[in-house]
Scaffold this active site. Structure first.
Site, PDB file in Angstrom:
ATOM      1  CE  LYS A 126      -2.414  -0.761   3.753  1.00 45.16           C
ATOM      2  NZ  LYS A 126      -1.763  -2.003   4.217  1.00 45.16           N
ATOM      3  NE  ARG A 185       2.185  -4.361  11.468  1.00 46.41           N
ATOM      4  CZ  ARG A 185       3.211  -4.330  10.612  1.00 46.41           C
ATOM      5  NH1 ARG A 185       4.338  -4.922  10.916  1.00 46.41           N
ATOM      6  NH2 ARG A 185       3.081  -3.716   9.481  1.00 46.41           N
TER       7      ARG A 185
HETATM    8  P1  AMP Z   1       0.893   0.765   9.128  1.00 43.74           P
HETATM    9  O1  AMP Z   1       2.084   1.634   8.888  1.00 43.74           O
HETATM   10  O2  AMP Z   1      -0.290   1.155   8.300  1.00 43.74           O
HETATM   11  O3  AMP Z   1       1.205  -0.704   9.049  1.00 43.74           O
HETATM   12  O4  AMP Z   1       0.441   1.053  10.645  1.00 43.74           O
HETATM   13  C1  AMP Z   1       1.311   0.787  11.739  1.00 43.74           C
HETATM   14  C2  AMP Z   1       0.522   0.707  13.025  1.00 43.74           C
HETATM   15  O5  AMP Z   1      -0.143   1.958  13.275  1.00 43.74           O
HETATM   16  C3  AMP Z   1      -0.599  -0.324  13.033  1.00 43.74           C
HETATM   17  O6  AMP Z   1      -0.127  -1.628  13.342  1.00 43.74           O
HETATM   18  C4  AMP Z   1      -1.509   0.236  14.118  1.00 43.74           C
HETATM   19  O7  AMP Z   1      -0.989   0.000  15.411  1.00 43.74           O
HETATM   20  C5  AMP Z   1      -1.421   1.733  13.860  1.00 43.74           C
HETATM   21  N1  AMP Z   1      -2.453   2.161  12.864  1.00 43.74           N
HETATM   22  C6  AMP Z   1      -2.251   2.639  11.611  1.00 43.74           C
HETATM   23  N2  AMP Z   1      -3.415   2.920  11.001  1.00 43.74           N
HETATM   24  C7  AMP Z   1      -4.390   2.619  11.894  1.00 43.74           C
HETATM   25  C8  AMP Z   1      -5.809   2.667  11.864  1.00 43.74           C
HETATM   26  N3  AMP Z   1      -6.484   3.100  10.776  1.00 43.74           N
HETATM   27  N4  AMP Z   1      -6.482   2.281  12.978  1.00 43.74           N
HETATM   28  C9  AMP Z   1      -5.838   1.866  14.078  1.00 43.74           C
HETATM   29  N5  AMP Z   1      -4.500   1.773  14.167  1.00 43.74           N
HETATM   30  C10 AMP Z   1      -3.774   2.140  13.093  1.00 43.74           C
END
Ligand code: AMP
Length: 220
Positions: A13, A171
């Site tokens: 993404k 995750r």
């Molecule tokens: P990502 O970089 O999108 O993988 O996000 C890293 C971490 O940020 C995730 O594992 C969550 O802990 C938190 N996070 C990111 N986006 C969200 C969301 N929309 N809702 C809740 N937690 C989020």
């Protein structure tokens, strides 16, 4: 256009959103990047989010929605936005509809980047991120020209602490339990376009641009 990118952690993404945002000339809003920036700056939001991020859990909806609402109210988001990593729950998807409606807008297109779970874990283990511009690299699939250095801005590359194998697996499980239901949520609304995320980076991007062009035609 207001575009949502849906896909598991490691589906690509971030990489794809960055390129698509540049192509369309609209901002790329990644909630994970917003949280990591808040964490780096030691803000109250960052401190609130830290424990969840470290464990690979979702930050509570209320906190996340408030952060996105504030970001979407900024003038650079007016022409449209690419949302990456948000929404991640049905509650967040409903809140997004409400927030966009408040600006006389709506979700126009949802691109779901599909990648098999076993492939996701392989990808997450080689991932390196730029500390400065959040550019994403991979030791095997998309290596930087010079190890440890970002091609774009010269920033230092690092591996995310939540890319540790035990957190990675969690995750992906959190994604399957809480975020995957959004696929049906958006399919039922006729907004979902599925992209084969196991093609090359360039091919995935090309498929996404085709889907956007189809979406724009439908909107007109
Ligand atoms: P990502 O970089 O999108 O993988 O996000 C890293 C971490 O940020 C995730 O594992 C969550 O802990 C938190 N996070 C990111 N986006 C969200 C969301 N929309 N809702 C809740 N937690 C989020």
């Amino acid at each position: 256009m207001n575009i949502v990118l849906l896909g598991a952690p490691g589906a690509g993404k971030g990489t794809q959103a960055e390129r698509l945002a540049e192509y369309l000339g609209i901002p790329h809003v990644a909630t994970g990047d917003l949280f990591r920036e808040a964490l780096r700056q030691g803000t109250p939001l960052g401190r609130q989010a830290q424990a969840y991020i470290d464990r690979g859990e979702l930050v509570p909806d209320q906190v996340t929605i408030a952060m996105v609402e504030e970001r979407l109210a900024q003038p650079d988001c007016e022409p449209g936005v690419i949302l990456d990593g948000f929404p991640r729950t049905v509650e967040q998807a409903r809140a997004l509809d409400r927030v966009l409606a408040g600006h006389g807008r709506k979700v126009d297109l949802v691109l779901f980047i599909r990648v098999r779970p076993e492939e996701l874990l392989r990808r997450l283990s080689g991932r390196w991120i730029c500390r400065d511009c959040q550019g994403v690299y991979h030791t095997l699939f998309n290596p930087p020209k010079q190890p440890g250095v970002c091609d774009v801005c010269g920033g230092e590359l690092y591996q995310r602490p939540d890319d540790r194998p035990e957190v990675q697996r969690h995750r992906v499980d959190v994604y399957l339990a809480q975020t995957a239901p959004l696929i049906e949520f958006y399919r039922e609304r006729g907004l979902l376009q599925e992209i084969d995320g196991e093609q090359s980076i360039d091919e995935v991007q090309a498929s996404m641009r085709e889907a956007v062009i189809r979406g724009q035609k439908k909107k007109e």
